[in-house]
Design an enzyme around this catalytic site. Structure first.
Site, PDB file in Angstrom:
ATOM      1  N   ASP A 184      -1.083  21.654 -35.768  1.00 16.64           N
ATOM      2  CA  ASP A 184      -1.127  21.235 -34.376  1.00 16.64           C
ATOM      3  C   ASP A 184      -2.473  21.713 -33.833  1.00 16.64           C
ATOM      4  OD1 ASP A 184       0.884  22.037 -31.407  1.00 16.64           O
ATOM      5  OD2 ASP A 184      -0.932  20.852 -31.677  1.00 16.64           O
ATOM      6  N   ILE A 225      -3.962  20.929 -30.929  1.00 15.94           N
ATOM      7  CA  ILE A 225      -3.977  20.498 -29.536  1.00 15.94           C
ATOM      8  C   ILE A 225      -5.011  21.224 -28.675  1.00 15.94           C
ATOM      9  CG2 ILE A 225      -2.194  22.086 -28.694  1.00 15.94           C
ATOM     10  CD1 ILE A 225      -1.039  19.841 -27.034  1.00 15.94           C
ATOM     11  N   LYS A 230      -4.392  19.261 -23.298  1.00 14.97           N
ATOM     12  CA  LYS A 230      -5.075  20.546 -23.111  1.00 14.97           C
ATOM     13  C   LYS A 230      -6.590  20.401 -23.095  1.00 14.97           C
ATOM     14  CE  LYS A 230      -0.952  22.293 -23.510  1.00 14.97           C
ATOM     15  NZ  LYS A 230      -0.210  22.827 -22.355  1.00 14.97           N
ATOM     16  N   TYR A 287       4.503  28.893 -29.846  1.00 18.69           N
ATOM     17  CA  TYR A 287       4.794  28.104 -28.653  1.00 18.69           C
ATOM     18  C   TYR A 287       6.308  27.939 -28.519  1.00 18.69           C
ATOM     19  CZ  TYR A 287       5.057  23.508 -26.188  1.00 18.69           C
ATOM     20  OH  TYR A 287       5.353  22.450 -25.362  1.00 18.69           O
TER      21      TYR A 287
END
Lengths: 484, 477
Positions: B235, B237, B274, B150
């Site tokens: 992470d 997410i 998300k 990312y």
């Protein structure tokens, strides 16, 4: 699979293991005392009354009425739910245009429309807490410093220095000057920093002042502008209490001084704001950075990703603040109620000879309890403070927590309770002061009596000695001796 | 006026650590300047560079309308307005923490438990990543991050913290899977440059790959980090965007199965941006198994708390277990269907994408369309896609991908019709490219024939009796 473990200290960063968060100070004991024994008029009438929290709770009736009458402000009402998706997916760090416009307009209103604010300079942050930190990150490197007049808001230490590595250098203000900022004090602080090889990057003012409850006058603002211009350093004005001013002297914003100084270097001027105090919405985390420096606006906006305002809240605030009729009414009524509450408090304290620094802003009074100290020391201030928390059952904030240069001053908040609780608090203070006075009087009386007795005894002894010298004296009785 | 801007601002303010000066923001600018609209601007740029989940808002809106008590602005909820507006405790509303913990458990099929007292708020996952970095590493120290990753990791983890990122190279030879060798190599590279590594950051499911990490990879990561006594940050997410097998395995599950692992080294980053599609609400969550980190991160959360108005609403929504169950199932199904449609559409034109079961995007393989296997060629192709094909996609280089030619294309932020338009545009690009390739080959062949015939001519021309020794003939080859 073998797993090792080592001690915590090496696992975490320096920032995580130092005290920069500021919460290890003994003053948090007051909070703990309150949390474990909170006052309630019926359920716990002898509990601790919270007077250490600068909150504005006096006008929620007005807010609630507005909410009921404006369902479109919410994305959760039948009237507003159609906007839910667009608001929930909106993540542009510029913020909703209507939000920025409404905040700019509101800030103008609070300043009596004497200045204009450009909505494109409105940058969001995680409360004023986030705004202060963001500005420190933008304006200073690790090891550089900001000047801050004392006494100042304790959260400054955490906000400006903890993760940024920037230092704070105090500008000492004294009661002899009613704690006003003097040019001499500014110069002294600047020189002190220079002498320790610390580069000063800016001056942070809080206007109106927490904890003083006063506004900074035009002259001092002008002087600050000139001082920072001379040194080519930044001037940050935290105007978070701007709408808590009642009566005169009125509030003068740095924005007005800037307007009156068309040749000043705008790149050095920045304002911190929030809706936590003026509106009473600390939970909504609406922090604002307003800078006259384009590069700072741009950089702060990029940093705002770390603390944007929830779009749900942006939408609500945009609607509320742009209702100009409501905001006019709210601002006037809020100022009036704060003024009255402050007057009541000052009168109540005055009845027992306790005086406050004269002021007409903020959600607190700066109370002078120097007379009640056993000695003019911080130890004595701490001792008195513990007495107030534990016996009087009031959580107030001692001056040392605000880095005040003189012991004996206490900040007491008055806007986070109803009239009845206020009366109970006043009564407790009155009783405490009266009790302390009586104790003082009694102590003095005892001392006097002791002294008198010593004097009279020494007389008697002399006479007795003479008499006792006679073998026929009845004064040689042990009983006589025992009485003294 | 004295001094230049750079003198009066900090180094942080004057450097590029925010990451926005990269050429890739041109795609955004192209979209902003000319956004697609089916009727008003059918030739505009279609936004496929934004990983958003917009497929299930109908369910959310229905819930909101049926649950007015969740709001402090409805007649049913307004009496709570004051208490919510003044609540500023950085522990957050207890009901919020409880609901988030419960939601996270549900997303993991109730295979693990989360302690609400370890739930810490932050300014989105953006704030969570930065906060964790501030807690775990000093300036100059480093975190290992597998590529491709990312793009905003650079800003979140390094900009204001002064911490560095060391890439763990993953490549297409094994589907971009992370290997122990890759980890060790990265760790060694850091050591060799005198950089202290403090942790490994994993993104599971992965952005941009759209894949989940399997148990083996997670166990390997846990073992690696324990061996080196460094932190493991996961992470998660995209945890609820998994729509197919292989399913999602959380580090929480691996930790629960590894009683000898050091929990003080394990931390999870989460957000509702998300899984639920609520990026505007800034609901970032930091979950740590390390008490000191929970404590420190909580103090830092003052810089980015979640608005209590939003905490209150989400506490209500996420505590509605029936709704959550229905939403998670339906959202995953819709994402799966959308991805399948996208991948099929691409496959039909001979464009492959990395096989994956998660995320809001595909990792598209356009290596064949590159003029050369270089990042310059990738950039060139990307500009063609943005400017000519009129689609904003994200080139692999922006994710620090080690090989040129991969592009991330998002599919969950638009309706079906727009996706069809996007696919047809991509197919035109591919066709043009193919025919361009064919034409190139044609041209090359004819060039060859001409040069051969000229050679024979030259032989003739060498004869002193030839009229063909004209300089004009020679210059034609």
């Amino acid at each position: 699979m073998e797993f090792k473990s080592r001690n915590q200290g090496q696992l975490l960063s320096k920032i995580a293991t130092n005290d920069g968060h500021g919460e290890n100070s003994p003053y948090f004991d007051g909070w703990k005392a309150y949390d474990s024994d909170p006052y309630h008029p019926t359920e716990n009438p002898h509990g601790v009354i919270q007077m250490g929290l600068a909150e504005n709770q006096l006008c929620f009736d007005l807010i609630q009425e507005w909410i009921k009458n404006n369902p479109k402000a919410s994305i959760c009402t039948a009237e507003g739910a159609a906007d839910f998706k667009d608001i929930a997916i909106y993540q542009d760090y510029h913020g909703l245009p209507q939000f920025r416009n409404a905040v700019a307009r509101f800030m103008e209103k609070v300043r009596g429309n004497r200045v204009r604010f450009d909505p494109d300079r409105i940058v969001m942050s995680g409360g004023a807490t986030g705004a202060q930190e963001t500005l420190a990150f933008c304006l200073a490197d690790r090891g550089e410093a900001l000047l801050v007049p004392t006494p100042y808001y304790p959260g400054n230490d955490r906000d400006l220095t903890w993760r940024t590595g920037v230092k704070l250098v105090p500008v000492v203000c004294e009661s002899g000057d009613a704690f006003q900022i003097t040019r001499a004090a500014l110069e002294a602080a600047y020189k002190q920093a220079q002498d320790s090889n610390i580069r000063v990057k800016g001056l942070l003012l809080n206007n109106p002042s927490n904890p003083l409850g006063t506004v900074i006058d035009k002259q001092t603002l002008q002087q600050s502008l000139e001082f920072t211009a001379d040194k080519n350093i930044h001037l940050i004005c935290d105007e978070i209490y701007s709408a808590t001013v009642s009566g005169q002297p009125g509030f003068t914003s740095i924005a007005e001084i800037v307007q009156e100084n068309p040749h000043c270097n705008l790149d050095l001027i920045h304002i911190v704001y929030s809706l936590s105090k003026d509106l009473g919405f600390p939970g909504f985390r609406v922090g604002i950075v307003y800078s006259y420096n384009d590069a700072v606006v741009s950089c702060a906006r990029k940093m705002s990703s770390f603390g944007l305002v929830s779009t749900q809240t942006q939408q609500l605030i945009a609607a509320m603040l742009s209702d100009e009729e409501f905001m006019d009414k709210f601002l006037a009524e809020s100022a009036r109620r704060l003024g009255k509450r402050r007057a009541d408090m000052c009168e109540g304290l005055g009845q027992v000879g306790i005086w406050n620094l004269e002021g007409n802003a903020g959600l607190f009074c700066w109370m002078d309890l120097r007379r009640l100290l056993k000695a003019a020391t911080y130890e004595a201030e701490l001792e008195l403070w513990r007495l107030i928390v534990e016996e009087v059952k009031l959580n107030v904030s001692p001056g040392a927590a605000f880095h005040c240069s003189e012991p004996g001053w206490f900040r007491v908040c008055f806007a986070n309770m109803d009239d009845e609780t206020m009366e109970v608090a006043m009564e407790r203070i009155r009783m405490f002061v009266v009790r302390k006075r009586e104790e003082e009087v009694a102590r003095k009386q005892r001392r006097r009596r002791r002294m008198e007795l010593e004097v009279s005894l020494s007389f008697r002894l002399r006479r007795e000695e003479l008499v006792m010298m006679s073998p026929h004296s009845p004064m040689a009785s042990p009983l006589v001796r025992a009485r003294t | 006026m004295l001094g230049s801007q750079e003198y009066i601002l900090s180094k942080i303010a004057s450097n590029d650590g925010h990451g926005e000066n990269s050429a890739f923001f041109d795609g955004w600018k192209a979209y902003d300047a000319d956004p697609y609209h089916p009727t008003k601007n059918p030739n505009g740029v279609i936004q496929m560079g934004l990983a958003e989940n917009q497929l299930s808002f109908d369910l959310v809106e229905e819930w909101v309308r049926n649950n007015p008590m969740a709001s402090i602005c409805t007649p049913e909820g307004a009496s709570q307005f004051k208490d919510i507006a003044i609540f500023q405790d950085y522990h957050g509303l207890p009901e919020f923490r409880n609901a988030v913990a419960r939601f996270m458990e549900k997303v993991r099929g109730d295979r693990v438990r989360f302690d609400p007292d370890r739930i810490v708020m932050s300014g989105g996952a953006t704030g969570a990543q930065e906060t964790l970095t501030f807690c775990l590493a000093d300036p100059g120290e480093a975190l290992l991050v597998p590529t491709p990753y990312y793009p905003a990791n650079d800003r979140d983890l390094t900009w204001r913290t002064g911490v560095e990122l060391v890439p763990v190279i993953c490549d297409s030879s094994n589907g971009f899977k992370m290997t122990r060798d890759g980890l060790e190599a990265a760790y060694k590279a850091a050591l060799d440059s005198n950089t202290t590594v403090k942790g490994l950051l994993l993104n599971n499911p992965s952005n941009p790959l759209g894949t989940v990490l399997d148990r083996e990879a997670l166990s390997m990561a846990l073992s690696f980090t324990n061996d080196k006594n460094i932190h493991l940050i996961c992470d998660e997410i995209y945890s609820a965007t998994v729509f197919d097998e292989p399913g999602f395995v959380s580090i929480a599950e691996i930790l629960a199965e590894s009683p000898d692992a050091n929990p003080d080294l394990v931390h999870i980053v989460y957000s509702l941006s998300k899984d639920l599609g609520f990026p505007g609400f800034r609901v970032g969550i930091l979950y740590s198994y390390n008490d000191a980190v929970v404590c420190c991160a909580r103090k830092m959360s003052s810089f980015g708390l979640v608005s209590t108005q939003t905490q209150r609403m989400l506490a209500s929504m996420l505590a509605d277990e029936e709704f959550v169950g229905k939403f998670l199932a339906e959202s995953a199904a819709r994402l799966g269907a959308r991805r399948a449609a996208m991948c099929q559409g691409l496959a039909q034109m001979g464009v492959g994408s990395l096989k994956g079961s998660a995320g809001l995007y595909c990792w598209m393989d356009l290596r064949r369309l590159l003029k050369a296997a270089t990042f310059e060629a990738e950039m060139e192709l990307w500009r063609v896609i943005v400017n000519d094909v009129r689609i904003n996609v994200s080139p692999g280089a922006s994710f620090h991908c080690a090989e040129p030619g991969w592009f991330r294309v998002c599919f969950a932020n638009m309706d079906e019709e727009t996706m069809r338009v996007a696919l047809s545009r991509i197919s035109k690009l591919v066709v043009q490219s193919k025919s361009g390739e064919a034409r190139k080959q044609c041209r090359r062949r004819s060039k060859l024939e001409i040069s051969l015939s000229f050679r024979r001519l030259e032989e003739i021309m060498m004869s002193p009796h030839s009229p063909m020794t004209s300089p004009l003939v020679r210059t034609m080859t």
